[in-house]
Scaffold this motif. Structure first.
Motif, PDB file in Angstrom:
ATOM      1  N   ARG A  35      26.421  45.963  41.958  1.00 46.01           N
ATOM      2  CA  ARG A  35      27.846  46.230  42.194  1.00 46.01           C
ATOM      3  C   ARG A  35      28.165  47.696  41.922  1.00 46.01           C
ATOM      4  NH1 ARG A  35      30.462  41.147  42.758  1.00 46.01           N
ATOM      5  NH2 ARG A  35      32.587  41.751  42.282  1.00 46.01           N
ATOM      6  N   ARG A  36      27.125  48.494  41.972  1.00 47.50           N
ATOM      7  CA  ARG A  36      27.246  49.944  41.776  1.00 47.50           C
ATOM      8  C   ARG A  36      27.890  50.270  40.427  1.00 47.50           C
ATOM      9  NH1 ARG A  36      24.277  48.606  45.356  1.00 47.50           N
ATOM     10  NH2 ARG A  36      24.341  49.429  47.490  1.00 47.50           N
ATOM     11  N   ASN A  37      27.528  49.460  39.441  1.00 49.59           N
ATOM     12  CA  ASN A  37      28.015  49.635  38.072  1.00 49.59           C
ATOM     13  C   ASN A  37      29.541  49.601  37.978  1.00 49.59           C
ATOM     14  OD1 ASN A  37      25.373  49.801  37.066  1.00 49.59           O
ATOM     15  ND2 ASN A  37      25.267  51.952  37.651  1.00 49.59           N
ATOM     16  N   CYS A  73      28.906  54.981  38.693  1.00 50.38           N
ATOM     17  CA  CYS A  73      29.911  53.942  38.420  1.00 50.38           C
ATOM     18  C   CYS A  73      30.928  53.902  39.558  1.00 50.38           C
ATOM     19  CB  CYS A  73      30.620  54.249  37.096  1.00 50.38           C
ATOM     20  SG  CYS A  73      31.978  53.110  36.725  1.00 50.38           S
ATOM     21  N   SER A  74      31.151  52.702  40.091  1.00 56.27           N
ATOM     22  CA  SER A  74      32.090  52.561  41.216  1.00 56.27           C
ATOM     23  C   SER A  74      33.505  52.217  40.736  1.00 56.27           C
ATOM     24  CB  SER A  74      31.580  51.494  42.190  1.00 56.27           C
ATOM     25  OG  SER A  74      31.516  50.243  41.538  1.00 56.27           O
ATOM     26  N   GLY A  75      33.792  52.499  39.470  1.00 61.05           N
ATOM     27  CA  GLY A  75      35.161  52.269  38.974  1.00 61.05           C
ATOM     28  C   GLY A  75      35.337  50.866  38.453  1.00 61.05           C
ATOM     29  N   ILE A  76      36.582  50.504  38.263  1.00 61.01           N
ATOM     30  CA  ILE A  76      36.837  49.159  37.758  1.00 61.01           C
ATOM     31  C   ILE A  76      36.362  48.142  38.794  1.00 61.01           C
ATOM     32  CG2 ILE A  76      39.182  48.885  38.686  1.00 61.01           C
ATOM     33  CD1 ILE A  76      39.838  47.603  35.859  1.00 61.01           C
ATOM     34  N   ASP A  77      35.868  47.004  38.353  1.00 62.31           N
ATOM     35  CA  ASP A  77      35.502  45.936  39.275  1.00 62.31           C
ATOM     36  C   ASP A  77      36.787  45.453  39.941  1.00 62.31           C
ATOM     37  OD1 ASP A  77      35.123  43.155  40.192  1.00 62.31           O
ATOM     38  OD2 ASP A  77      33.101  43.508  39.459  1.00 62.31           O
ATOM     39  N   LEU A  78      36.816  45.545  41.268  1.00 66.30           N
ATOM     40  CA  LEU A  78      38.077  45.275  41.965  1.00 66.30           C
ATOM     41  C   LEU A  78      38.513  43.824  41.824  1.00 66.30           C
ATOM     42  CD1 LEU A  78      37.506  47.645  45.002  1.00 66.30           C
ATOM     43  CD2 LEU A  78      39.055  47.982  43.070  1.00 66.30           C
ATOM     44  N   SER A  79      37.562  42.906  41.641  1.00 64.11           N
ATOM     45  CA  SER A  79      38.011  41.520  41.425  1.00 64.11           C
ATOM     46  C   SER A  79      38.593  41.357  40.018  1.00 64.11           C
ATOM     47  CB  SER A  79      36.920  40.497  41.722  1.00 64.11           C
ATOM     48  OG  SER A  79      35.713  40.906  41.199  1.00 64.11           O
TER      49      SER A  79
HETATM   50  C1  LIG Z   1      44.562  48.175  34.739  1.00 62.15           C
HETATM   51  C2  LIG Z   1      43.856  49.138  35.610  1.00 62.15           C
HETATM   52  C3  LIG Z   1      42.711  49.721  34.944  1.00 62.15           C
HETATM   53  C4  LIG Z   1      41.795  50.484  35.525  1.00 62.15           C
HETATM   54  C5  LIG Z   1      41.844  50.919  36.885  1.00 62.15           C
HETATM   55  C6  LIG Z   1      40.837  51.638  37.419  1.00 62.15           C
HETATM   56  C7  LIG Z   1      40.942  52.044  38.810  1.00 62.15           C
HETATM   57  C8  LIG Z   1      39.663  52.412  39.484  1.00 62.15           C
HETATM   58  O1  LIG Z   1      38.575  52.349  38.963  1.00 62.15           O
HETATM   59  S1  LIG Z   1      39.931  52.928  41.059  1.00 62.15           S
HETATM   60  C9  LIG Z   1      38.333  52.916  41.753  1.00 62.15           C
HETATM   61  C10 LIG Z   1      37.934  51.583  42.347  1.00 62.15           C
HETATM   62  N1  LIG Z   1      36.670  51.712  43.017  1.00 62.15           N
HETATM   63  C11 LIG Z   1      36.524  51.978  44.304  1.00 62.15           C
HETATM   64  O2  LIG Z   1      37.473  52.070  45.053  1.00 62.15           O
HETATM   65  C12 LIG Z   1      35.111  52.162  44.791  1.00 62.15           C
HETATM   66  C13 LIG Z   1      34.633  50.999  45.629  1.00 62.15           C
HETATM   67  N2  LIG Z   1      33.244  51.170  45.991  1.00 62.15           N
HETATM   68  C14 LIG Z   1      32.787  52.055  46.892  1.00 62.15           C
HETATM   69  O3  LIG Z   1      33.497  52.866  47.428  1.00 62.15           O
HETATM   70  C15 LIG Z   1      31.330  51.984  47.244  1.00 62.15           C
HETATM   71  O4  LIG Z   1      30.845  50.730  46.845  1.00 62.15           O
HETATM   72  C16 LIG Z   1      30.457  53.091  46.603  1.00 62.15           C
HETATM   73  C17 LIG Z   1      30.648  53.178  45.115  1.00 62.15           C
HETATM   74  C18 LIG Z   1      30.785  54.440  47.251  1.00 62.15           C
HETATM   75  C19 LIG Z   1      28.960  52.783  46.835  1.00 62.15           C
HETATM   76  O5  LIG Z   1      28.713  52.588  48.200  1.00 62.15           O
HETATM   77  P1  LIG Z   1      27.372  51.873  48.648  1.00 62.15           P
HETATM   78  O6  LIG Z   1      26.242  52.415  47.869  1.00 62.15           O
HETATM   79  O7  LIG Z   1      27.301  51.934  50.131  1.00 62.15           O
HETATM   80  O8  LIG Z   1      27.527  50.369  48.166  1.00 62.15           O
HETATM   81  P2  LIG Z   1      28.428  49.180  48.789  1.00 62.15           P
HETATM   82  O9  LIG Z   1      27.645  48.508  49.837  1.00 62.15           O
HETATM   83  O10 LIG Z   1      29.767  49.664  49.126  1.00 62.15           O
HETATM   84  O11 LIG Z   1      28.559  48.242  47.502  1.00 62.15           O
HETATM   85  C20 LIG Z   1      27.507  47.395  47.077  1.00 62.15           C
HETATM   86  C21 LIG Z   1      28.097  46.162  46.487  1.00 62.15           C
HETATM   87  O12 LIG Z   1      28.871  46.542  45.323  1.00 62.15           O
HETATM   88  C22 LIG Z   1      30.206  46.034  45.453  1.00 62.15           C
HETATM   89  N3  LIG Z   1      31.132  46.990  44.809  1.00 62.15           N
HETATM   90  C23 LIG Z   1      31.118  48.310  44.897  1.00 62.15           C
HETATM   91  N4  LIG Z   1      32.115  48.822  44.169  1.00 62.15           N
HETATM   92  C24 LIG Z   1      32.772  47.799  43.620  1.00 62.15           C
HETATM   93  C25 LIG Z   1      33.900  47.687  42.744  1.00 62.15           C
HETATM   94  N5  LIG Z   1      34.550  48.780  42.272  1.00 62.15           N
HETATM   95  N6  LIG Z   1      34.307  46.480  42.380  1.00 62.15           N
HETATM   96  C26 LIG Z   1      33.656  45.365  42.799  1.00 62.15           C
HETATM   97  N7  LIG Z   1      32.570  45.400  43.620  1.00 62.15           N
HETATM   98  C27 LIG Z   1      32.143  46.601  44.015  1.00 62.15           C
HETATM   99  C28 LIG Z   1      30.429  45.968  46.957  1.00 62.15           C
HETATM  100  O13 LIG Z   1      31.499  45.108  47.257  1.00 62.15           O
HETATM  101  C29 LIG Z   1      29.084  45.477  47.428  1.00 62.15           C
HETATM  102  O14 LIG Z   1      29.025  44.103  47.191  1.00 62.15           O
HETATM  103  P3  LIG Z   1      28.269  43.126  48.221  1.00 62.15           P
HETATM  104  O15 LIG Z   1      28.502  41.760  47.662  1.00 62.15           O
HETATM  105  O16 LIG Z   1      26.834  43.559  48.177  1.00 62.15           O
HETATM  106  O17 LIG Z   1      28.891  43.358  49.560  1.00 62.15           O
END
Ligand SMILES: CC/C=C\C=C\CC(=O)SCCNC(=O)CCNC(=O)[C@H](O)C(C)(C)COP(=O)(O)OP(=O)(O)OC[C@H]1O[C@@H](n2cnc3c(N)ncnc32)[C@H](O)[C@@H]1OP(=O)(O)O
Length: 284
Positions: A35-37, A73-79
């Motif tokens: 989940r890209r950490n 780290c890809s930030g907070i887990d969106l779920s």
């Molecule tokens: C109360 C509030 C408190 C805190 C708030 C914090 C806000 C934030 O952190 S904002 C930032 C949120 N994050 C993002 O918008 C980033 C989302 N991810 C990406 O853009 C990309 O995944 C990437 C990091 C650029 C990496 O790209 P890539 O290497 O091509 O991998 P993917 O195929 O996209 O991802 C693989 C796999 O990981 C899952 N995943 C990635 N990021 C997240 C995440 N942040 N939360 C949950 N899951 C994530 C992605 O869905 C993929 O899952 P599969 O099941 O394999 O499809």
């Protein structure tokens, strides 16, 4: 009962991994590469527990933080974010109380990342790949930051309709200056490694992950050769001084040193200088 200072050696983690094989430097890895950490609620709890435990471990004098897999780290887990927000929006309870619960939840996530700052020992972030959203909150709470040429940094929150709330807006301006921090936070644009170096977000850019691992460990080992009391004091006085006036910071430094200069370390440092040898210091 007193807590076991070596408890971290037997702690089990799902989202982070600790390498204690080369003390006095410990390595904390974000370890959800699939989940890209992304930082789940478990990750926040485990980061906080791991850092507090490393702080107590007698053989650890510095901590390096990096990510397993391709991204830091890809930030907070969106779920997790969705769960946090939807439970706060629940109509089953008094809206006032549900908002209060949400506030406490945010404070608890903040506290997990503030643990890096609260750790008496220096924490060095080593970033390869993307460092996004809460990842930037995390590295902003570390003492030193390094990255590879392939690293990038994004204060992503504004794109998710959030004002960043886990430390970036408080700490980043003090690291890169208000203008740079404001531009990163308002545009959510991706900042390259070269730009991160130019604005002071990182201290050094390495050509590869392997070079960074070796280089950052070497920096941490250099710090560990110094008086642990002086390193701890320098971190404490730097952080306090960041947040108060020069006058208050000086006052804090005087109070700190009036308590700490009696440690054996100062005598040892002077003796070693006179005897033309390297000093040896006790652990913390
Ligand atoms: C109360 C509030 C408190 C805190 C708030 C914090 C806000 C934030 O952190 S904002 C930032 C949120 N994050 C993002 O918008 C980033 C989302 N991810 C990406 O853009 C990309 O995944 C990437 C990091 C650029 C990496 O790209 P890539 O290497 O091509 O991998 P993917 O195929 O996209 O991802 C693989 C796999 O990981 C899952 N995943 C990635 N990021 C997240 C995440 N942040 N939360 C949950 N899951 C994530 C992605 O869905 C993929 O899952 P599969 O099941 O394999 O499809």
């Amino acid at each position: 009962m007193a807590e076991d200072p070596r408890a971290v050696e037997t702690m089990k983690f799902k989202t982070v991994e600790i390498d204690l094989n080369r003390p006095p430097v410990a390595h904390l890895y974000l370890n959800l590469p699939s989940r890209r950490n992304a930082l789940s609620l478990d990750s926040f709890a485990e980061i906080s527990a791991a850092i507090s435990a490393l702080d107590r471990h007698p053989d650890v004098l510095a901590v390096v933080v990096s990510g397993r897999g391709t991204q830091f780290c890809s930030g907070i887990d969106l779920s997790a974010l969705e769960t946090i927000v939807s439970s706060a929006g629940s109509t089953a309870t008094d809206p006032g109380r549900s908002r209060e619960r949400l506030r406490r939840q945010i404070l608890s996530l903040q506290a997990a990342l503030s643990a890096f700052e609260g750790c008496r020992k220096p924490v060095l972030a080593a970033v390869d790949g993307s460092c996004i959203g809460a990842g930037v909150d995390l590295v902003s709470a570390c003492d030193l930051r390094y990255c590879t040429r392939a690293a990038s940094f994004v204060v992503k929150e504004v794109d998710l309709a959030i004002a960043a709330d886990l430390g970036t807006l408080q700490r980043l301006p003090r690291i890169v200056g208000y203008g740079n921090a404001a531009e990163m936070a308002l545009t959510a644009r991706s900042v390259s490694a070269a730009e991160a170096k130019e604005m002071g977000l990182v201290s050094r850019v390495f050509d590869s992950r392997e070079e960074m691992e070796v280089g950052v460990r070497a920096i941490a080992e250099e710090i560990c050769k110094k008086s642990p009391m002086a390193v701890m004091g320098t971190k404490a006085v730097l952080l306090k001084s960041r947040d108060v006036s020069v006058e208050q910071g000086l006052d804090y430094a005087a109070t700190w040193n009036s308590g700490m200069l009696i440690s054996d370390d100062l005598q040892e440092a002077i003796k070693a200088f006179i005897q033309k040898r390297k000093p040896t210091f006790a652990k913390l």
